[in-house]
Design a protein around this motif. Sequence first.
Motif, short mmCIF file in Angstrom:
data_model
loop_
_atom_site.label_atom_id
_atom_site.label_comp_id
_atom_site.label_asym_id
_atom_site.label_seq_id
_atom_site.Cartn_x
_atom_site.Cartn_y
_atom_site.Cartn_z
N VAL A 30 0.79 -1.24 0.00
CA VAL A 30 0.00 0.00 0.00
C VAL A 30 0.82 1.29 0.00
CG1 VAL A 30 -1.94 -1.16 1.14
CG2 VAL A 30 -0.35 0.17 2.52
N GLY A 67 -2.74 2.51 14.58
CA GLY A 67 -2.42 2.68 13.16
C GLY A 67 -0.91 2.60 12.95
N ALA A 95 1.38 4.76 12.61
CA ALA A 95 2.24 5.67 13.39
C ALA A 95 2.60 5.04 14.73
CB ALA A 95 1.53 7.01 13.59
N GLU A 101 -6.23 0.88 21.80
CA GLU A 101 -6.99 1.06 20.55
C GLU A 101 -8.49 1.12 20.86
OE1 GLU A 101 -6.64 1.60 17.14
OE2 GLU A 101 -8.83 1.54 17.30
N LEU A 122 -11.01 0.69 18.73
CA LEU A 122 -11.80 -0.34 18.04
C LEU A 122 -11.46 -1.73 18.60
CD1 LEU A 122 -11.36 0.96 14.37
CD2 LEU A 122 -13.40 1.16 15.82
N GLY A 127 -5.66 0.38 12.71
CA GLY A 127 -6.13 1.69 12.25
C GLY A 127 -6.73 1.56 10.85
N TYR A 182 -9.53 -0.93 9.08
CA TYR A 182 -10.93 -0.57 8.80
C TYR A 182 -11.12 0.14 7.46
CZ TYR A 182 -10.47 4.41 10.15
OH TYR A 182 -10.14 5.73 10.19
N VAL A 236 -8.96 6.31 24.75
CA VAL A 236 -8.28 7.27 25.62
C VAL A 236 -9.01 8.61 25.47
CG1 VAL A 236 -6.10 8.46 26.13
CG2 VAL A 236 -6.11 6.01 25.51
N THR A 263 -3.72 8.96 16.92
CA THR A 263 -5.15 8.66 16.87
C THR A 263 -5.76 8.88 15.48
OG1 THR A 263 -5.45 10.85 17.83
CG2 THR A 263 -5.66 8.99 19.32
N ARG A 309 -3.66 6.33 -5.46
CA ARG A 309 -2.51 5.65 -6.08
C ARG A 309 -2.89 5.30 -7.52
NH1 ARG A 309 -1.17 0.46 -3.56
NH2 ARG A 309 0.93 0.75 -4.30
N SER A 323 -3.13 11.65 5.42
CA SER A 323 -1.82 11.62 4.78
C SER A 323 -1.56 10.24 4.20
CB SER A 323 -0.78 12.03 5.82
OG SER A 323 0.50 12.03 5.28
N VAL A 368 0.50 6.19 4.70
CA VAL A 368 1.01 5.22 5.66
C VAL A 368 2.48 5.52 5.98
CG1 VAL A 368 1.60 2.78 5.93
CG2 VAL A 368 -0.61 3.42 4.94
C1 LIG Z 1 -9.77 4.25 2.85
C2 LIG Z 1 -8.35 4.71 2.95
C3 LIG Z 1 -7.41 4.16 2.10
C4 LIG Z 1 -6.08 4.57 2.19
N1 LIG Z 1 -5.17 4.02 1.36
C5 LIG Z 1 -3.86 4.36 1.47
C6 LIG Z 1 -2.87 3.76 0.66
O1 LIG Z 1 -3.16 2.94 -0.21
N2 LIG Z 1 -1.57 4.11 0.84
C7 LIG Z 1 -1.20 5.02 1.79
O2 LIG Z 1 -0.02 5.28 1.94
N3 LIG Z 1 -2.12 5.65 2.57
C8 LIG Z 1 -3.43 5.32 2.44
N4 LIG Z 1 -4.37 5.92 3.24
C9 LIG Z 1 -3.91 6.87 4.29
C10 LIG Z 1 -3.30 6.10 5.48
O3 LIG Z 1 -4.01 4.92 5.73
C11 LIG Z 1 -3.22 6.96 6.71
O4 LIG Z 1 -2.47 8.12 6.39
C12 LIG Z 1 -2.56 6.23 7.88
O5 LIG Z 1 -3.25 5.06 8.21
C13 LIG Z 1 -2.49 7.14 9.11
O6 LIG Z 1 -1.93 6.39 10.15
P1 LIG Z 1 -2.14 6.82 11.69
O7 LIG Z 1 -1.38 5.82 12.48
O8 LIG Z 1 -1.82 8.25 11.86
O9 LIG Z 1 -3.71 6.68 11.97
P2 LIG Z 1 -4.82 5.60 11.66
O10 LIG Z 1 -4.38 4.58 10.71
O11 LIG Z 1 -6.03 6.38 11.35
O12 LIG Z 1 -5.03 4.89 13.08
C14 LIG Z 1 -5.52 5.61 14.18
C15 LIG Z 1 -6.14 4.65 15.16
O13 LIG Z 1 -6.37 5.33 16.38
C16 LIG Z 1 -7.59 4.88 16.95
N5 LIG Z 1 -8.07 5.92 17.86
C17 LIG Z 1 -8.56 7.13 17.53
N6 LIG Z 1 -8.86 7.82 18.64
C18 LIG Z 1 -8.56 7.01 19.69
C19 LIG Z 1 -8.66 7.15 21.11
N7 LIG Z 1 -9.11 8.29 21.66
N8 LIG Z 1 -8.27 6.11 21.90
C20 LIG Z 1 -7.80 4.94 21.34
N9 LIG Z 1 -7.69 4.77 20.00
C21 LIG Z 1 -8.06 5.79 19.20
C22 LIG Z 1 -8.47 4.68 15.73
O14 LIG Z 1 -9.54 3.79 16.04
C23 LIG Z 1 -7.48 4.09 14.74
O15 LIG Z 1 -7.47 2.68 14.82
C24 LIG Z 1 -5.71 5.56 3.16
C25 LIG Z 1 -6.67 6.11 3.99
C26 LIG Z 1 -7.98 5.71 3.90
C27 LIG Z 1 -9.00 6.31 4.83
#
Ligand SMILES: Cc1cc2nc3c(=O)[nH]c(=O)nc-3n(C[C@H](O)[C@H](O)[C@H](O)COP(=O)(O)OP(=O)(O)OC[C@H]3O[C@@H](n4cnc5c(N)ncnc54)[C@H](O)[C@@H]3O)c2cc1C
Length: 478
Positions: free
Chosen positions: A99, A158, A160, A179, A181, A186, A190, A222, A243, A329, A446, A448
């Motif tokens: 991805v 997720g 990060a 988490e 969920l 992340g 989903y 949290v 988050t 992409r 943003s 991954v």
């Molecule tokens: C449908 C979709 C497809 C995508 N496809 C691509 C791709 O092909 N390639 C790519 O590079 N990027 C893609 N992206 C973007 C990429 O997935 C995100 O930029 C990346 O996942 C962000 O990572 P993160 O760790 O910041 O947050 P996330 O992946 O959003 O994870 C955050 C997590 O924190 C949890 N959370 C939130 N609040 C709380 C709380 N208060 N307490 C506990 N847990 C909490 C959420 O439930 C979630 O599981 C896509 C995005 C989407 C929406």
Amino acid sequence: MKPSPPRPKPDPKAPRQPLPLLDPALRHTPAEVALGFTGEQAKIEALRCLQCQKPTCIDACPLNIDIKRFILRMVDGDYAGAHEVISEQSPFPGVCGRVCQHELFCEEACIVGRRWDPVAIGALERFAADHARLRMQELVKGEPRKPTGPKVALVGSGPASLIAAYDLVRLNYRVTIFEALHRLGGVLAYGIPNFRLPREILHEEIARLQNLGVEFVTSFIVGKSATIEELFEEGYEAVFLGTGAGLPYLMEIPGENLAGVYTANEFLTRLNLMEAYRFPERPTPVHVGKRTVVVGGGNSAMDAARWARRLGSETTILYRRGRAELKARIEEIKHAEEEGVRFEFLAAPVALYGDPHGFVTAMECIRMELGEPDESGRRSPAPIPGSEYRIPAETVVAAIGQAPNPTLQRVTPQLHTRRGKIVIDEAGRTSMNLVFAGGDVVRGGSTVILAMKDGRAAAAAIHRALSPNGGNHDQPDH
Ligand SMILES: Cc1cc2nc3c(=O)[nH]c(=O)nc-3n(C[C@H](O)[C@H](O)[C@H](O)COP(=O)(O)OP(=O)(O)OC[C@H]3O[C@@H](n4cnc5c(N)ncnc54)[C@H](O)[C@@H]3O)c2cc1C
């Protein structure tokens, strides 16, 4: 010992190997579409790498994966070694091989790409990861390590937080990921469908973190189940907020509340996380009518449209800019087209209409034209007065972007935010002492790999803060 045969010379002129794909006629299930290189293709592609003196691809990779060295291992047929090289920097070769937007980073910088097609670094990464799966499954069967250093809480599971956990646990920190969920990953869990990222790949790579000693607590919000202050009271010495950006933007047009209108977030969560495509075997349904219109031009729009096609709906992506401005992409756009998704460019929704039972039946759209570039550098669209038209739609999915979920920020006013995003300094520090943040909650939607870059930077900052002399903590008990 027999001397090893001489290494063949690089052959960048060989054509870039195409990724074998599932026949579009068979794409009516969540089965993975990109099938991965054959061994023969991997050899040819690895040999296309020039093994440059100054490998620009490594600098261009936000994780600085030693691409040159892992590809050289592949040239030697040492796929396990290639996987090990990638794993020095990344816990997710299988995920990122599928991805990551390689075309924006390492492949964009590939010197071969100046004259020919760039080396298919992403597909090679994936090949090495897939090859290592059996070995990894064996590895994670052992007892998890037991780190003994200071406790660190990571919020959200997720990419990060996951890479921050990988880095911290290897430095012997006791890391817990909280988490909200019931599943981990992340957006990887989903948002991104199985047909792009099979869940077993994600689960296996997360299982490896568990085996390294990372603890996971699911269904824990949290800001609701516990505050940040309460985590500190529990003995956590630093907190990382990863988050994400899970709050979808709404179209804010009349009719948005009609039945059959979803945000991409809800639509994809139902399908990916709750497996609504298996309803009634699974408790969560999803309603998809004869015609679906997906509004947007990013990865979420492609994912939602490709799901709608798999559920048998005639699907159109409505995008207010042109093809060149699509943010998804390139591979996803191509696959969506192969699967019969229709694109309607330079058009935006104005209103939705429904039947007397409250179900959506049609969308009113307006034609757009592109003007001057906006702050994102893309030409901004403007409506053409009097160009309204209607299209039928029994399902509408709004995939127009996401903002950080405000739950935690609302109960933590001391956390500085700007336009909903948590503000950090160059070291990933928030306005709260020993609270760090990164990924989509800081950047907005943003990628991954950039979320991983932030998680890595924050882990380094946490280590600096908790080990001012920079030393590792005592080695973990095995
Ligand atoms: C449908 C979709 C497809 C995508 N496809 C691509 C791709 O092909 N390639 C790519 O590079 N990027 C893609 N992206 C973007 C990429 O997935 C995100 O930029 C990346 O996942 C962000 O990572 P993160 O760790 O910041 O947050 P996330 O992946 O959003 O994870 C955050 C997590 O924190 C949890 N959370 C939130 N609040 C709380 C709380 N208060 N307490 C506990 N847990 C909490 C959420 O439930 C979630 O599981 C896509 C995005 C989407 C929406």
